[in-house]
Write a protein that holds these residues in place. Structure first.
Motif, PDB file in Angstrom:
ATOM      1  N   LEU A 212       0.817  -1.206   0.000  1.00  0.00           N
ATOM      2  CA  LEU A 212       0.000   0.000   0.000  1.00  0.00           C
ATOM      3  C   LEU A 212       0.854   1.261   0.000  1.00  0.00           C
ATOM      4  O   LEU A 212       0.439   2.305  -0.488  1.00  0.00           O
ATOM      5  CB  LEU A 212      -0.943   0.008   1.203  1.00  0.00           C
ATOM      6  CG  LEU A 212      -2.048  -1.046   1.187  1.00  0.00           C
ATOM      7  CD1 LEU A 212      -2.847  -1.003   2.475  1.00  0.00           C
ATOM      8  CD2 LEU A 212      -2.963  -0.851  -0.007  1.00  0.00           C
ATOM      9  N   LYS A 213       2.061   1.174   0.520  1.00  0.00           N
ATOM     10  CA  LYS A 213       2.960   2.330   0.556  1.00  0.00           C
ATOM     11  C   LYS A 213       3.355   2.773  -0.835  1.00  0.00           C
ATOM     12  O   LYS A 213       3.635   3.944  -1.091  1.00  0.00           O
ATOM     13  CB  LYS A 213       4.216   1.985   1.373  1.00  0.00           C
ATOM     14  CG  LYS A 213       5.129   3.175   1.598  1.00  0.00           C
ATOM     15  CD  LYS A 213       6.278   2.800   2.521  1.00  0.00           C
ATOM     16  CE  LYS A 213       7.240   1.846   1.835  1.00  0.00           C
ATOM     17  NZ  LYS A 213       8.457   1.603   2.661  1.00  0.00           N
ATOM     18  N   GLU A 214       3.361   1.863  -1.800  1.00  0.00           N
ATOM     19  CA  GLU A 214       3.801   2.173  -3.159  1.00  0.00           C
ATOM     20  C   GLU A 214       2.642   2.457  -4.110  1.00  0.00           C
ATOM     21  O   GLU A 214       2.866   2.643  -5.299  1.00  0.00           O
ATOM     22  CB  GLU A 214       4.608   0.982  -3.730  1.00  0.00           C
ATOM     23  CG  GLU A 214       5.725   0.483  -2.833  1.00  0.00           C
ATOM     24  CD  GLU A 214       6.829   1.493  -2.659  1.00  0.00           C
ATOM     25  OE1 GLU A 214       6.814   2.530  -3.348  1.00  0.00           O
ATOM     26  OE2 GLU A 214       7.714   1.260  -1.829  1.00  0.00           O
ATOM     27  N   THR A 215       1.418   2.530  -3.613  1.00  0.00           N
ATOM     28  CA  THR A 215       0.248   2.609  -4.491  1.00  0.00           C
ATOM     29  C   THR A 215       0.286   3.784  -5.453  1.00  0.00           C
ATOM     30  O   THR A 215      -0.074   3.667  -6.612  1.00  0.00           O
ATOM     31  CB  THR A 215      -1.038   2.682  -3.643  1.00  0.00           C
ATOM     32  OG1 THR A 215      -1.115   1.513  -2.838  1.00  0.00           O
ATOM     33  CG2 THR A 215      -2.272   2.761  -4.523  1.00  0.00           C
ATOM     34  N   ASN A 216       0.739   4.958  -4.990  1.00  0.00           N
ATOM     35  CA  ASN A 216       0.658   6.169  -5.809  1.00  0.00           C
ATOM     36  C   ASN A 216       1.882   6.417  -6.681  1.00  0.00           C
ATOM     37  O   ASN A 216       1.949   7.444  -7.357  1.00  0.00           O
ATOM     38  CB  ASN A 216       0.432   7.384  -4.892  1.00  0.00           C
ATOM     39  CG  ASN A 216      -0.899   7.304  -4.171  1.00  0.00           C
ATOM     40  OD1 ASN A 216      -1.873   6.830  -4.730  1.00  0.00           O
ATOM     41  ND2 ASN A 216      -0.929   7.749  -2.927  1.00  0.00           N
ATOM     42  N   ASP A 217       2.847   5.534  -6.651  1.00  0.00           N
ATOM     43  CA  ASP A 217       4.069   5.736  -7.425  1.00  0.00           C
ATOM     44  C   ASP A 217       4.013   4.949  -8.723  1.00  0.00           C
ATOM     45  O   ASP A 217       3.648   3.778  -8.727  1.00  0.00           O
ATOM     46  CB  ASP A 217       5.305   5.301  -6.622  1.00  0.00           C
ATOM     47  CG  ASP A 217       5.484   6.130  -5.356  1.00  0.00           C
ATOM     48  OD1 ASP A 217       5.108   7.314  -5.393  1.00  0.00           O
ATOM     49  OD2 ASP A 217       5.988   5.588  -4.361  1.00  0.00           O
ATOM     50  N   ASP A 218       4.391   5.607  -9.823  1.00  0.00           N
ATOM     51  CA  ASP A 218       4.460   4.906 -11.110  1.00  0.00           C
ATOM     52  C   ASP A 218       5.692   4.015 -11.204  1.00  0.00           C
ATOM     53  O   ASP A 218       5.665   2.991 -11.879  1.00  0.00           O
ATOM     54  CB  ASP A 218       4.475   5.916 -12.258  1.00  0.00           C
ATOM     55  CG  ASP A 218       3.117   6.579 -12.451  1.00  0.00           C
ATOM     56  OD1 ASP A 218       2.106   5.956 -12.075  1.00  0.00           O
ATOM     57  OD2 ASP A 218       3.074   7.703 -12.955  1.00  0.00           O
ATOM     58  N   LEU A 219       6.784   4.430 -10.557  1.00  0.00           N
ATOM     59  CA  LEU A 219       8.017   3.656 -10.570  1.00  0.00           C
ATOM     60  C   LEU A 219       8.585   3.595  -9.156  1.00  0.00           C
ATOM     61  O   LEU A 219       8.544   4.585  -8.421  1.00  0.00           O
ATOM     62  CB  LEU A 219       9.046   4.289 -11.519  1.00  0.00           C
ATOM     63  CG  LEU A 219       8.699   4.325 -13.010  1.00  0.00           C
ATOM     64  CD1 LEU A 219       9.729   5.151 -13.774  1.00  0.00           C
ATOM     65  CD2 LEU A 219       8.629   2.922 -13.594  1.00  0.00           C
ATOM     66  N   VAL A 220       9.110   2.440  -8.803  1.00  0.00           N
ATOM     67  CA  VAL A 220       9.727   2.245  -7.488  1.00  0.00           C
ATOM     68  C   VAL A 220      11.036   1.484  -7.682  1.00  0.00           C
ATOM     69  O   VAL A 220      11.231   0.817  -8.702  1.00  0.00           O
ATOM     70  CB  VAL A 220       8.794   1.455  -6.552  1.00  0.00           C
ATOM     71  CG1 VAL A 220       7.505   2.213  -6.293  1.00  0.00           C
ATOM     72  CG2 VAL A 220       8.506   0.065  -7.120  1.00  0.00           C
ATOM     73  N   PRO A 221      11.951   1.567  -6.722  1.00  0.00           N
ATOM     74  CA  PRO A 221      13.183   0.770  -6.838  1.00  0.00           C
ATOM     75  C   PRO A 221      12.871  -0.723  -6.871  1.00  0.00           C
ATOM     76  O   PRO A 221      11.954  -1.194  -6.189  1.00  0.00           O
ATOM     77  CB  PRO A 221      13.967   1.155  -5.576  1.00  0.00           C
ATOM     78  CG  PRO A 221      13.405   2.469  -5.149  1.00  0.00           C
ATOM     79  CD  PRO A 221      11.955   2.435  -5.534  1.00  0.00           C
ATOM     80  N   LEU A 222      13.632  -1.446  -7.650  1.00  0.00           N
ATOM     81  CA  LEU A 222      13.456  -2.898  -7.730  1.00  0.00           C
ATOM     82  C   LEU A 222      13.653  -3.544  -6.361  1.00  0.00           C
ATOM     83  O   LEU A 222      13.074  -4.599  -6.071  1.00  0.00           O
ATOM     84  CB  LEU A 222      14.442  -3.480  -8.748  1.00  0.00           C
ATOM     85  CG  LEU A 222      14.368  -4.980  -9.026  1.00  0.00           C
ATOM     86  CD1 LEU A 222      12.965  -5.401  -9.445  1.00  0.00           C
ATOM     87  CD2 LEU A 222      15.386  -5.371 -10.089  1.00  0.00           C
ATOM     88  N   LYS A 223      14.433  -2.894  -5.512  1.00  0.00           N
ATOM     89  CA  LYS A 223      14.641  -3.395  -4.146  1.00  0.00           C
ATOM     90  C   LYS A 223      13.308  -3.544  -3.418  1.00  0.00           C
ATOM     91  O   LYS A 223      13.096  -4.523  -2.686  1.00  0.00           O
ATOM     92  CB  LYS A 223      15.555  -2.441  -3.385  1.00  0.00           C
ATOM     93  CG  LYS A 223      15.796  -2.825  -1.936  1.00  0.00           C
ATOM     94  CD  LYS A 223      16.660  -1.784  -1.236  1.00  0.00           C
ATOM     95  CE  LYS A 223      16.852  -2.146   0.236  1.00  0.00           C
ATOM     96  NZ  LYS A 223      17.658  -1.130   0.951  1.00  0.00           N
ATOM     97  N   ASN A 224      12.403  -2.583  -3.619  1.00  0.00           N
ATOM     98  CA  ASN A 224      11.083  -2.672  -2.987  1.00  0.00           C
ATOM     99  C   ASN A 224      10.310  -3.885  -3.477  1.00  0.00           C
ATOM    100  O   ASN A 224       9.607  -4.551  -2.714  1.00  0.00           O
ATOM    101  CB  ASN A 224      10.278  -1.406  -3.285  1.00  0.00           C
ATOM    102  CG  ASN A 224      10.888  -0.167  -2.654  1.00  0.00           C
ATOM    103  OD1 ASN A 224      12.082  -0.118  -2.389  1.00  0.00           O
ATOM    104  ND2 ASN A 224      10.065   0.852  -2.437  1.00  0.00           N
TER     105      ASN A 224
END
Length: 355
Positions: A212-224
């Motif tokens: 849920l922390k990443e819901t609003n991001d189009d791109l995130v680090p692959l680590k996540n």
């Protein structure tokens, strides 16, 4: 700086350049005739071009108030016709006053009537034509500005549609695996295995918090994504125990690359559902990443399905393919291949390497 604001700088700059070019033309002709330059005479008669600065601003303002477009084209043309005649006559009067004043100041005595009659005969038609040239320039400027705004609106609309589509895909994808995990917990509880159900529920809480922390991001680090996969596979490991074996082979450097959120989870879920769950043998899943010429290659490999014909292209893979298309267009791809001579399927995602 916006195009609309540029006119406040471009109009004075344009007519200043025209004035300098006219002065330069006189200097060139004097040089070619080997005659002496009369600076006072040159400057007095070339200063008229600077009068077009306020005239141009006025014509542009009037062009905004009386646009030459339906349904008032004829009316506005007639108004501009009368205004152009008035402005042309006024320009001749003002120019004659300036010339008379400067001539008397720097050269000698001259009467206003003489200068006025000369300018009226020579310049009135030119001023009239120049008015309509400036009006035509304003029309071209308006069309360009409208085209630029239309392009900007189109780009904004396309982005809004793309964002809306991506948001829809995320909303469709996240409940998909959450509901499956929830059903697994219910199944364990119905069997009386509360210890496993509790451990799975705790892992699910961690997984929910991270996803849920990443819901609003189009791109995130692959680590996540790796962290999310580790939690997701830990939940499945509780359920399948020794039937599930997995490896995540992604080095620390590639984990800094940016990818769409929840990119690998549906691939792993698909591998579990169709490559591990239907079979009694131990299932193996291998998740890896490679750097290939500014491209990031991500692979999810299982040892389940015997032939490619048995493969099911589920909702998770369809969403993944659609998200890649929306974000990267032709720069990204999803490829599915059989593992030969081994059993199983390998799903390969190729996308731009972004760090």
């Amino acid at each position: 700086m916006k195009i609309k604001q540029l006119k406040y700088y471009l109009i004075p700059a344009f007519w200043l350049i025209v004035t300098l070019l006219m002065i330069g033309q006189d200097l060139l002709f004097s040089s070619m005739r080997s005659s002496q330059v009369v600076w006072a005479d040159t400057l007095i008669f070339k200063i008229k071009w600077l009068l077009y600065i306020p005239i141009t601003f006025f014509v542009f303002w009037l062009g905004e108030k009386l646009p030459l477009q339906s349904p008032y084209v004829l009316r506005n043309l007639l108004i501009n016709l009368f205004v152009s005649l008035a402005i042309s006559f006024l320009a001749v009067v003002v120019y004659s006053i300036i010339v008379t004043f400067c001539w008397n100041l720097f050269i000698g005595k001259v009467q206003f009537q003489v200068i006025f009659k000369r300018n009226l005969a020579v310049s009135l038609f030119n001023e009239f034509v120049n008015y309509w040239i400036i009006l035509a320039a304003h029309k071209a400027y308006t069309i360009f500005r409208q085209f630029q705004q239309a392009q900007l609106d189109k780009a904004n609309l396309e982005k809004q549609l793309s964002d809306a589509k991506l948001s829809f895909l995320k909303m469709q994808l996240q409940p998909h695996f959450l509901f499956n995990t929830h059903h697994n917990i219910i199944g364990l509880m119905q069997k009386g295995d509360t210890e496993k159900a509790t451990r799975m529920l705790m892992k699910l809480s961690d997984l929910l918090r991270l996803s849920l922390k990443e819901t609003n991001d189009d791109l995130v680090p692959l680590k996540n994504e790796v962290e999310l996969l580790q939690l997701y596979l830990a939940i499945l490991k509780i359920r399948f125990e020794e039937r599930l074996d997995y490896q995540i082979l992604i080095n620390q450097d590639l984990q800094k690359a940016f990818v769409p959120p929840m990119l690998l989870q549906p691939l792993v879920e698909n591998a579990i559902k169709y490559g591990i769950e239907p079979f009694a043998k131990q299932g193996k899943i291998e998740i890896s990443a490679q750097n290939g010429q500014d491209k990031l290659k991500l692979q999810v490999k299982d040892n389940g399905i015997e032939t490619f014909e048995h493969f099911n292209f589920g909702i998770g893979l369809m969403n993944t393919q659609e998200r890649l298309k929306n974000l990267f267009g032709e720069d990204a791809s999803l490829e599915i291949m059989s593992n030969t001579p081994e059993n199983g399927i390998t799903v390969t995602l190729t996308l731009p390497l972004l760090k």
